[in-house]
Design an enzyme around this catalytic site. Structure first.
Site, mmCIF file in Angstrom:
data_model
loop_
_atom_site.group_PDB
_atom_site.id
_atom_site.type_symbol
_atom_site.label_atom_id
_atom_site.label_comp_id
_atom_site.label_asym_id
_atom_site.label_seq_id
_atom_site.Cartn_x
_atom_site.Cartn_y
_atom_site.Cartn_z
ATOM 1 N N SER A 206 19.748 -7.501 -7.878
ATOM 2 C CA SER A 206 18.613 -7.708 -8.789
ATOM 3 C C SER A 206 18.882 -8.699 -9.926
ATOM 4 C CB SER A 206 18.136 -6.400 -9.409
ATOM 5 O OG SER A 206 18.096 -5.354 -8.501
ATOM 6 N N HIS B 27 4.099 -9.677 -9.738
ATOM 7 C CA HIS B 27 5.554 -9.868 -9.650
ATOM 8 C C HIS B 27 6.168 -8.815 -8.723
ATOM 9 C CE1 HIS B 27 9.768 -10.148 -10.695
ATOM 10 N NE2 HIS B 27 9.742 -8.890 -11.079
ATOM 11 N N SER B 28 5.797 -7.567 -8.967
ATOM 12 C CA SER B 28 6.274 -6.470 -8.121
ATOM 13 C C SER B 28 5.239 -5.365 -8.225
ATOM 14 C CB SER B 28 7.636 -5.955 -8.609
ATOM 15 O OG SER B 28 7.470 -5.226 -9.815
ATOM 16 N N GLU C 55 0.831 -1.215 0.000
ATOM 17 C CA GLU C 55 0.000 0.000 0.000
ATOM 18 C C GLU C 55 0.862 1.261 0.000
ATOM 19 O OE1 GLU C 55 -3.127 0.679 -0.456
ATOM 20 O OE2 GLU C 55 -3.422 -1.469 -0.801
#
Lengths: 350, 411
Positions: free
Chosen positions: A98, A238-239, A13
């Site tokens: 990453s 996913h993100s 959120e």
């Protein structure tokens, strides 16, 4: 598991509100906690990026999570990486990178180092590290990278004490596993490399725990790698940059969440044991959410790491080029403090 | 890979999840989540020395707001497309349009990469799989070295391979295939074989919150590789023409797309099939006192810095040059300019040491030494990995460029 879930809800959120730049939830994959529970707290861990549950289990606390996600001055990573790129030497958790699958051969090397230090006659500064085991997490998508194959082959031939833990959650961003591989999942590849392999129901925390515990026992007693393929489902996007409704039906997600969710299954199991009920559930949930929000508020209120800190750690000490660049930038910062919003940053520590 | 939402100042579309603008925030939650604070309002443009200057892409003069820029563009006139229909496109749509034309005009052409079939994480390939079929527009497994090698093989058999690497930061597993294979395929076979039909597209550069692995601009590594071409366009119309040129060029090409431009740039683009010349720089703004060289998204930063200079130093005029192609690059256009102005500033986002600016500085010093009136200045990224919280100090921002240009002019 409940903390992980509550933390994910709040931080997801928060990203949607523009208060942190990025986030990745573990919704549906909370079962990973079982693997962390089976390891020794001193076993080195290598993650991909969706392993917050394992790190929380190790004792990485909510403040540490929030400080990283807000890249504030208390973040041990000095505010350099995107949210969820945790790392903690204290918890023997190597910092997330990453790029995918790069951690796999590194983890094999770390395991070989562990094996060597357990046979060295002079113990290193950490003391002798007998019977340790590395655990390395990755997704089924990452298993398509070349690094996966080199890692398994090296770990097998060099007999490295390591558990390769594949989180097969069905999707690599939009690409479903049916487009990722044709063979029998990732598990079948372990066999090809001469690595003993087990596939486990990743939504059953106890199954994950039992498989990892047994795997660890084999690894430390026989000095050889084990591959675990843990089958789960990525309930979240996913993100925060992804909208999975563009490539998978909502109903598919709802069905998994409703019928095969690790949190729900754990709750049912605890209830059947007579150790849990709705009232305990509500109280616990409320307390956890309050803890999460407290850590969130504390972290958000803090400043970013000091400006000069950005030049540290490129090398062990600053080379001439960086000294010059630092001087140039600090001079600009002094000249135009308002434009650079320097009040966002902590003062330089003396 | 992490697909980050790409652009801070952007249009919110259903599948384009770029929602970092505070005014787009949903209703705040109760509790501490109630106070909303934006995480990356990087610069205060109301503060000195920027105050009052109309800077940034919003105020750029470099985009074709109307078709008149297209009508008068000599490169488009040469192609006979300058008087035809144009359409407003952003950078992402222009890439999509070029890919559609490439697929429509060449039956051997294929488009592939990670998540490409559903439209790609930046939506550049949206609709192509539906239009041309999954046999020509397809997802690959997650393997950059595989993608590059696969493309080389297709191209070596005479096909047109258009590969996407999801982020330029993730191109490095493919480095061996690009540097040792694609670039040397023609040379090592004595010219019998080549993989000129290969084009590798990769989104690059800073977006405000990409940190170490979603921000890099790695052109310099590839600029040190004879045998490949390296291109980085600045705008939608440029991107379309240069991408079609790259795809049809008989040499393997790395095509970098500054991802912040995908939705922040919008301009009139010819609807026709056209190409723009590779290895040809473009003078965007003529000037007599100093030459400013850049490429990609940095062009807009430089344009802004020039506005501030011309505001604060009345009478001064700056020449702005977009290199467009990094390798092989157009040294003549830059040398001609510096021979007139006597001063040169080069800027790119990648770290300074061994960055492409070093090559430009060296080549220009060789050619223009006697005409230079000040040292050639480089304004570049810091010699460090790309940091998250300190991005505003890492990148060669408008004020750092402004100061460097001023310093060079006053030398």
């Amino acid at each position: 598991m409940m903390t992980l879930n509550a933390m994910d809800q709040v931080l997801y959120e928060a990203q949607r509100q523009g208060r942190i730049s990025f986030y990745m939830t573990s919704f549906g994959e909370e079962g990973i906690v079982g693997s962390a529970a089976a390891m020794d707290p001193n076993d080195p861990m290598f993650g991909q990026y969706r392993e917050s549950g394992a790190l929380l289990f190790r004792g990485f606390n909510l403040d540490q999570v929030m400080n990283q996600c807000f890249s504030n001055d208390l973040d041990k990573g000095k505010g350099r990486q995107m949210p969820v790129h945790y790392g903690s030497k204290q918890h023997r958790f190597h910092t997330i990178s990453s790029p995918l699958a790069t951690q796999l051969p590194q983890a094999a090397g770390a395991a070989y180092a562990l094996k060597r230090s357990s046979i060295t006659t002079t113990p290193n500064s950490n003391g002798k590290e007998d019977g340790q085991c590395v655990i390395c997490y990755f997704g089924e998508g990452a298993a398509s990278e070349g690094d996966f194959h080199s890692a398994l082959n090296m770990a097998a031939t060099l007999e490295c004490p390591i558990i390769f833990f594949c989180r097969n959650n069905g999707y690599a961003i939009s690409t479903p596993s049916v487009e990722q591989y044709k063979g029998d999942g990732v598990a079948s590849r372990g066999i090809g490399y001469g690595i003993d392999t087990i596939r486990v129901d990743g939504n059953d925390v106890w199954a994950v725990y039992a498989a990892t515990l047994k795997a660890r026992e084999i690894v430390v007693t026989q000095n050889k790698p084990i591959l675990i393929e843990s089958m789960s489902y990525r309930v979240g996007h996913h993100s925060t940059s992804d909208d999975s409704s563009a490539y998978r039906p909502k109903k598919e997600v709802e069905d998994w969440n409703l019928h095969d969710n690790p949190l729900t299954r754990m709750r049912k199991w605890l209830t059947n044991q007579g150790w849990w009920n709705d009232e305990v559930q509500e109280i616990t949930k409320k307390q956890i959410r309050a803890d999460v929000l407290k850590a969130f508020g504390d972290a958000e209120a803090r400043k970013k790491p000091s400006i000069p800190s950005m030049f540290e750690d490129v090398y062990d000490c600053l080379p001439q080029s960086l000294v010059e660049q630092k001087n140039e930038i600090m001079e600009l910062v002094r000249k135009y403090p308002d434009y650079y919003r320097v009040h966002d940053f902590a003062k330089e520590q003396q | 890979m992490l697909s980050i939402n790409s652009i801070t100042r952007t249009v919110l579309k259903r599948h384009v999840l770029s929602v970092s603008l505070p005014r787009l925030l949903p209703t705040a939650l109760a509790g501490p989540l109630g106070q909303s604070r934006h995480y990356s309002s990087m610069y205060d443009f109301e503060a000195e020395p920027v105050r009052g200057a109309n800077i940034g892409i919003k105020h750029t003069n470099l985009l074709n707001r109307s078709a008149s820029g297209i009508r008068t563009n000599p490169e488009l006139q040469q192609q006979g497309v300058s008087d035809n229909e144009t359409k407003k496109m952003n950078y992402c749509q222009a890439i999509n349009d070029a890919l559609r034309i490439a697929l429509g005009t060449d039956d051997s052409a294929v488009v592939f990469g990670e998540d490409v079939a559903f439209g790609g994480v930046f939506r550049c390939t949206v609709g192509l799989a539906e239009e041309f079929g999954r046999e020509r527009v397809f997802n690959t497994p997650l393997t950059e070295q595989g993608i590059a090698g696969f493309g080389i093989g297709m191209a070596a058999e005479g096909h047109t391979a258009i590969a996407e690497i999801q982020f330029a930061d993730y191109i490095f597993p493919a480095f061996d295939q690009i540097v040792n294979e694609a670039s040397k395929y023609r040379y090592r076979s004595g010219g019998m074989y080549d993989c000129g039909g290969l084009t590798i597209r990769a989104p690059c550069s800073a977006v405000g919150h990409g940190a170490l692995y979603h921000s890099q601009t790695p052109e310099a590594y590839f600029a040190h590789t004879p045998g490949i071409k390296v291109v980085m366009p600045r705008s939608p119309a440029q991107a379309k023409g240069l991408l079609l040129a790259s795809i049809r060029d008989p040499n393997p090409t790395i095509f970098f797309e500054p991802k912040i431009l995908y939705r922040s740039t919008l301009e009139q683009v010819p609807v026709d099939d056209y190409t723009l010349p590779l290895s040809k720089a473009e003078v965007l703004q003529a000037g007599k006192d100093i030459t400013i060289v850049g490429y990609g998204s940095q062009i807009y930063v430089l344009e802004s810095a020039i506005k501030m200079i011309e505001r604060d130093m009345p009478g001064v005029s700056c020449e702005l040059i977009d290199l467009r192609t990094i390798l092989p690059w157009d040294v003549e256009t830059v040398a001609d300019s510096v021979n007139r102005t006597g001063r040169l500033v080069i800027s790119h986002e990648a770290p300074k040491t061994q960055g492409f600016a070093a090559e430009v500085a060296a080549a220009i010093t060789e050619r223009c030494f006697l005409r230079l009136e000040s040292p050639v200045e480089r304004v570049c990224g810091v010699d460090s990995p790309f940091p998250l919280a300190h991005e505003r100090f890492f990148v060669p921002d408008v004020v750092r460029c402004y100061e460097a240009i001023k310093r060079t002019l006053k030398y």
